[in-house]
Design an enzyme around this catalytic site. Structure first.
Site, short mmCIF file in Angstrom:
data_model
loop_
_atom_site.label_atom_id
_atom_site.label_comp_id
_atom_site.label_asym_id
_atom_site.label_seq_id
_atom_site.Cartn_x
_atom_site.Cartn_y
_atom_site.Cartn_z
N GLY A 239 5.66 -29.46 -99.25
CA GLY A 239 5.70 -28.42 -100.26
C GLY A 239 4.47 -28.21 -101.11
O GLY A 239 4.39 -27.24 -101.86
N TYR A 316 6.64 -11.83 -95.93
CA TYR A 316 6.77 -12.32 -97.31
C TYR A 316 5.85 -11.57 -98.28
O TYR A 316 5.67 -12.04 -99.40
CB TYR A 316 6.35 -13.79 -97.41
N CYS A 343 4.05 -0.70 -83.83
CA CYS A 343 4.68 0.52 -84.34
C CYS A 343 5.64 0.23 -85.47
O CYS A 343 6.86 0.36 -85.33
CB CYS A 343 5.40 1.22 -83.20
#
Ligand code: LLP
Length: 416
Positions: A239, A316, A343
């Site tokens: 993390g 994100y 696309c």
């Protein structure tokens, strides 16, 4: 710090000009730096000092065999979330005895494979998973080493960017229920309780939430000791964030030293599962500008990399730096949206980037070594890019560019 730097206006990967790699291997292409990977791992390892423990690189961040092999040679452990990742670790020369197996949905066959390989620990995420693991271990006549992944529910008010350590998500068990679940685990004949595990989120840029979580986990360790359950290691997950833009995350050394210090004279080993902070800044994605297209409202640079190659910006709204491979002064700086050929309107790698561009220019998307290639797809039947590993002045193709035959091989038409 990484090993992607300019020399006389030309971007280099260690001692190799990125433009030369683009010439030889085409674009788009992922380029990794061995020295950067090694440096990041060593920073973690060194910070452990005399504290027993394991730095288990989170394979999901970048699972290329060569990346795993570079780390395995340094003695790294690995954090896996599937039997597939375990196989990669083994084929890359990693030691299964240094593997921790995380994930909420482990299947019986995956547990069996991991028990046979002799992994260090299963990070169990639910009571029902304990039952399943106990049954699989019983079939094999072995004891499975386990930690329970607990949710320390670290203060979201203070640290709103933390997502996985909170009560309301699918990961782990509520820390308040952990003593009861540990008691059950300890009573199961084919489980051996050895640790406590947590992982509070990704891309954290301060140490405070980790220390909060550690305090809560240590309180649990004390409660368990009173119940006669003696914990040998703490796994504080991964993390630690990296610098994509303006973030100022602590260095791995600083972060680990603070955890180690907080452990004081407790005889607990420390396991960590860093992914991004080892791999992200050890990689770039090189792409070429195909066309420049100016409209009334925006300037588009259509590049040959797309969301299928690097999905973080589309998925994100992640911001990753995009820099020229050759710094030019003979064009005015303008704001460019860097968009791919897929696309979808969401197919962009960067928006409103001030760049001096011409069609044909090469660009590098930085910090692409983690959650880059591993999250790529064949959307729009695009071949996935090659992965190259630079090592000083040498370059190794550690995954060749896919071909259409690679893509189509598993498919077939209906019979006549
Ligand atoms: N351990 C566990 C149990 C995890 O779930 C993760 C990441 C890690 C370790 C490694 O975390 P790191 O040190 O890399 O932050 N695809 C997203 C990131 C997803 C992270 C998932 N879990 C992205 O591109 O930002």
């Amino acid at each position: 710090m990484d090993h992607f730097n300019y020399r006389n206006g030309e971007l280099f990967a260690e001692d190799v000009a990125v433009a030369d790699l683009a010439e030889r291997f085409g674009t788009p292409a992922y380029i990794y730096s061995r020295a950067t990977l090694e440096r990041h791992y060593q920073a973690y390892h060194k910070a452990l000092g005399d504290r027993p423990g394991l730095i288990c690189y989170a394979v999901k961040a970048n699972s290329n065999l060569a990346v795993l092999n570079v780390l395995a040679r340094l003695g790294a452990g690995f954090d896996i979330v599937s039997a597939g990742e375990l196989e990669r670790v083994i084929r890359a020369g990693g030691d299964p005895a240094k593997v921790v197996f995380s994930g909420v949905g482990k299947q019986p066959w995956e547990m069996r494979r991991a028990l046979e390989a002799g992994v260090h620990c299963f990070n169990v995420e639910s009571e029902t998973e304990l039952d399943r693991l106990n049954a699989v271990a019983a079939e094999l006549g072995v004891q499975a080493p386990v930690s329970l992944r607990v949710n320390p529910d670290v203060d979201a008010g203070t640290h709103p960017y933390i997502s996985t350590g909170l009560k309301e998500n699918k990961f782990g068990v509520d820390i308040t229920q952990a003593p009861a679940i540990y008691a059950r685990a300890a009573a199961m004949s084919n489980l051996e309780v050895i640790g406590v595990d947590c992982h509070i989120g990704s891309q954290l840029t301060t140490v405070a939430p980790f220390l909060d979580a550690l305090d809560r986990v240590l309180a649990l360790v004390d409660t368990l000791a009173e119940q006669g359950i003696h914990i040998r290691h703490l796994d504080m997950g991964g993390g630690l964030g990296v610098r994509y833009q303006q973030e100022q995350p602590p260095e791995p050394y600083e972060y680990v030293s603070q955890l180690v210090e907080r452990l004081g004279d407790r005889s607990l080993a420390l396991v960590l599962e860093p992914g991004r902070s080892i791999a992200a800044n050890a990689g770039i994605l090189v792409t070429r500008v195909e066309f420049l297209k100016r409209t009334e409202h925006r300037n588009f640079a259509i590049i040959d990399a797309a969301m299928n190659d690097l999905i973080r910006p589309a998925l994100y709204s992640a911001w990753q730096d995009i820099v020229p491979v050759h710094q030019r002064e003979d064009e005015p700086e303008q704001q460019w949206d860097l968009v791919g050929p897929v696309c979808e309107t969401g197919d962009f790698l960067g928006k409103e980037r001030p760049l001096k561009l011409r069609a044909g220019d090469l660009l590098a998307v930085r910090s692409a070594g983690a959650y880059g290639f591993v999250m790529s797809s064949n959307y729009n039947t695009r071949n996935r890019p090659p992965e190259l590993m630079v090592d000083g002045a040498d370059v190794h193709v550690v995954r060749r560019r896919e071909t259409l035959d690679d893509q189509l091989a598993p498919e077939s038409c209906l019979p006549e």
